[in-house]
Design a protein around this motif. Structure first.
Motif, PDB file in Angstrom:
ATOM      1  N   LEU A 256     -23.950  33.256 -19.268  1.00 52.99           N
ATOM      2  CA  LEU A 256     -25.136  33.735 -20.074  1.00 52.99           C
ATOM      3  C   LEU A 256     -26.534  32.935 -19.670  1.00 52.99           C
TER       4      LEU A 256
ATOM      5  N   SER B 168     -31.079  32.844 -19.761  1.00 58.76           N
ATOM      6  CA  SER B 168     -32.369  33.502 -20.013  1.00 58.76           C
ATOM      7  C   SER B 168     -33.342  32.868 -19.310  1.00 58.76           C
TER       8      SER B 168
ATOM      9  N   TYR C  45     -25.958  43.155 -26.129  1.00 58.96           N
ATOM     10  CA  TYR C  45     -24.522  42.970 -25.833  1.00 58.96           C
ATOM     11  C   TYR C  45     -23.697  44.013 -25.413  1.00 58.96           C
TER      12      TYR C  45
ATOM     13  N   VAL D 200     -24.627  44.303 -21.843  1.00 55.69           N
ATOM     14  CA  VAL D 200     -24.002  43.027 -21.060  1.00 55.69           C
ATOM     15  C   VAL D 200     -22.530  43.645 -20.908  1.00 55.69           C
TER      16      VAL D 200
ATOM     17  N   ARG E 248     -26.050  29.416 -25.642  1.00 60.32           N
ATOM     18  CA  ARG E 248     -26.504  30.607 -26.012  1.00 60.32           C
ATOM     19  C   ARG E 248     -25.397  31.450 -26.242  1.00 60.32           C
ATOM     20  N   ARG E 249     -24.176  31.098 -26.004  1.00 60.54           N
ATOM     21  CA  ARG E 249     -22.966  32.347 -26.416  1.00 60.54           C
ATOM     22  C   ARG E 249     -22.681  31.766 -28.141  1.00 60.54           C
TER      23      ARG E 249
ATOM     24  N   CYS F 189     -23.091  28.815 -20.113  1.00 59.66           N
ATOM     25  CA  CYS F 189     -24.425  29.340 -20.291  1.00 59.66           C
ATOM     26  C   CYS F 189     -25.508  28.152 -19.876  1.00 59.66           C
TER      27      CYS F 189
END
Length: 540
Positions: A210, A212, A318, A321, A451-452, A470
């Motif tokens: 993950l 961003s 999600y 994803v 993040r997870r 992440c």
């Protein structure tokens, strides 16, 4: 039926040597006449739940599935299993003769499963024929559509509770890969489930990395998206917010040497089918799409899902994803966003009610001697059927009309003006909730914690330690001091009462704050210190 018997039936009917986590519990509850909400990760075998339970229950199994392509895939699964019961589909893609043959197979016992889109269940004759057949199990696939798609996209999904009642309230299983606790609550209410057993198994997909990235300008973001896609292993998906962006970004990627194709609802059916098939056959490297693409795509080797724009909720994010890494191999989910993207999404979810039109709609319904259907209301008011359906949904949510199998009926105690105000209040409530989901999405995008952990916490799953997979974990900003919920006054899942916002449910807990979903306000992040000092919450 005992668990060994369920396992034996799974082997004999479908050739499954082992059931996956959660499947047996869900099937057992359905065989004990309990309604069930099943939340299993993508690729964890949600369809096996209704296939096995339907095979072991008396009566036919009605599977509500939103896409014809998805229905075909599910039918193929049954056809490829020699000892499994036969299934048929009733949808707009087959001719009248094929439809009648399907009904005949069901009536004569040659088929035990029937796959229908929710739009089919809006037809009185379809529901009546199903009622006469004795439905033993109702399975609602992609059940998050009841809550997350809103009132204008699939209004027939919102009426499945009425359909269920007409079918005699059969045992029902609602299936989805992503449903936070408030969404599960709404599914229960919309489908009118009876104290359902909730089977939730880990939504975590640890093989998906993950990331961003925040950009300062649209040009910067586009350049970074292109560079990222070029560097990632393929095939993959790129999601954008608008149709124009899909065309432009696909063109940019093609100029850089990739086999890229755009996909959105504005393309013709043939073109959409060509892109869909080419992606499944590895004839294109990247599909750049709006959220019109993806549901029902069962492609195991998708190596990345890149979001070039921020989605409107973590539920939607999600879900998209989850199309990466279904083969279990390492995959990437990369989010690119600007703060302005959230403003664009807020524009999309903002809704206003034409109170004059809503009042006229209620007056027309009140004056009618019989229930009013959307198409008849559209004709009387000179508006589209879609607009009429939207008005009916808001009037129903506001409590001014009731929806029956024959159409809408006015409830006593409302004037046209009061009905319009009730519709406006319902619309504003929905908008507040959707805006709050955007804020939760912002928190995920901007967090410096694992993040997870933020993502899983939204879905009610605890991750005590940073995941290590992440960008924030690699950057060393993820926290290791996760709060011990047993020592907190408001652990996740507990019901609370706010002095101003009323009843809510705690969905996420951190050491210094909690996130609560309120029925009328949506998601709110509350500082624990302020909560305690001002006595804002009480447990209920």
């Amino acid at each position: 039926m005992t668990k060994p018997s369920i396992a034996q039936a799974a082997r004999e009917l479908f050739g499954w040597e082992n059931l996956r986590d959660g499947q047996e519990e869900a099937v057992s509850a359905l065989l004990e006449e309990r309604d069930v909400i099943t939340v299993l990760p993508t690729g964890a075998g949600k369809s096996a739940v209704y296939q096995l339970a339907g095979s072991l229950r008396d009566g036919i199994t009605v599977v509500v599935s939103p896409l014809i392509a998805l229905q075909r895939d599910q039918l193929n699964q049954l056809d490829e299993t020699p000892h499994a019961p036969r299934g048929v589909a009733i949808n707009s893609s087959i001719g009248e003769r094929a439809v009648e043959e399907a009904w005949q197979a069901l009536g004569e016992g040659d088929a035990e499963f029937v796959f229908v889109a929710p739009e089919q269940l809006a037809k009185d004759d379809v529901v009546e024929r199903l009622r006469r057949l004795k439905v033993g199990l109702l399975a609602v696939d992609e059940a998050h559509c009841v809550a997350s798609w809103g009132h204008d996209f699939r209004p027939d999904y919102l009426r499945l509770g009425d359909v269920r009642a007409r079918l005699g309230r059969p045992v029902t299983v609602a299936l989805t890969a992503t449903a936070a606790e408030p969404v599960r609550t709404e599914i229960t209410a919309r489908l009118r489930l009876d104290d359902p057993v909730v089977v939730v198994r880990g939504v975590d997909r640890p093989n998906i990395d993950l990331v961003s990235h925040r950009s300062v300008s649209s040009d910067d973001k586009r350049d970074r998206v292109i560079d990222e896609v070029l560097a990632l292993p393929r095939p993959g998906l790129v999601y954008t917010a608008t149709r124009r962006e899909t065309e432009e970004l696909a063109g940019d990627l093609e100029q850089r040497g990739l086999r890229a194709a755009a996909y959105h609802a504005g393309l013709g059916a043939r073109k959409r089918s060509e892109v869909h098939d080419a992606f499944l056959e590895d004839e294109v490297d990247v599909v750049v799409a709006t959220n019109a693409f993806g549901m029902g795509i069962d492609k195991p080797n998708v190596r990345f899902v890149v979001h070039a724009s921020v989605p409107d909720s973590l539920d939607a994010y999600y879900q998209e994803v989850g199309r990466a890494g279904r083969d279990g191999d390492a995959s990437s989910a990369v989010l690119f966003y600007r703060s302005e993207d959230l403003g664009l999404r807020k524009y999309f979810v903002a809704r206003s009610v034409d109170k004059e039109r809503a009042a006229a709609a209620f007056a027309a319904i009140e004056a009618s001697s019989s229930p009013v259907r959307a198409k008849d209301l559209a004709g009387e008011l000179g508006i589209s059927s879609r607009s009429a359906t939207g008005l009916l949904n808001l009037l129903a949510e506001g409590g001014a009309v009731s929806m029956t199998r024959a159409g809408a009926k006015a409830r006593a105690g409302f004037s046209p003006r009061e009905a319009a105000e009730a519709a406006e209040e319902a619309s504003e409530r929905r908008e507040r909730i959707e805006q709050s989901r955007l804020e939760v999405m912002r928190r995920y995008a901007e967090t410096r914690d694992c993040r997870r952990r933020v993502l899983l916490g939204y879905f009610g799953e605890d991750l005590p330690d940073p995941c290590g997979h992440c960008d924030t974990c690699r950057a060393g900003t993820a926290k290791n001091d996760e709060a011990d919920e047993a020592e907190l006054p408001y652990p996740a899942g507990v019901s609370v009462e706010h002095v101003e916002w009323g009843r809510g449910s705690v969905v996420d807990v951190e050491s210094d704050r909690i996130t609560v979903f309120f029925e009328d306000q949506g998601y709110k992040v509350l500082a624990l210190e302020a909560v305690e000092e001002n006595r804002l919450l009480s447990r209920v």
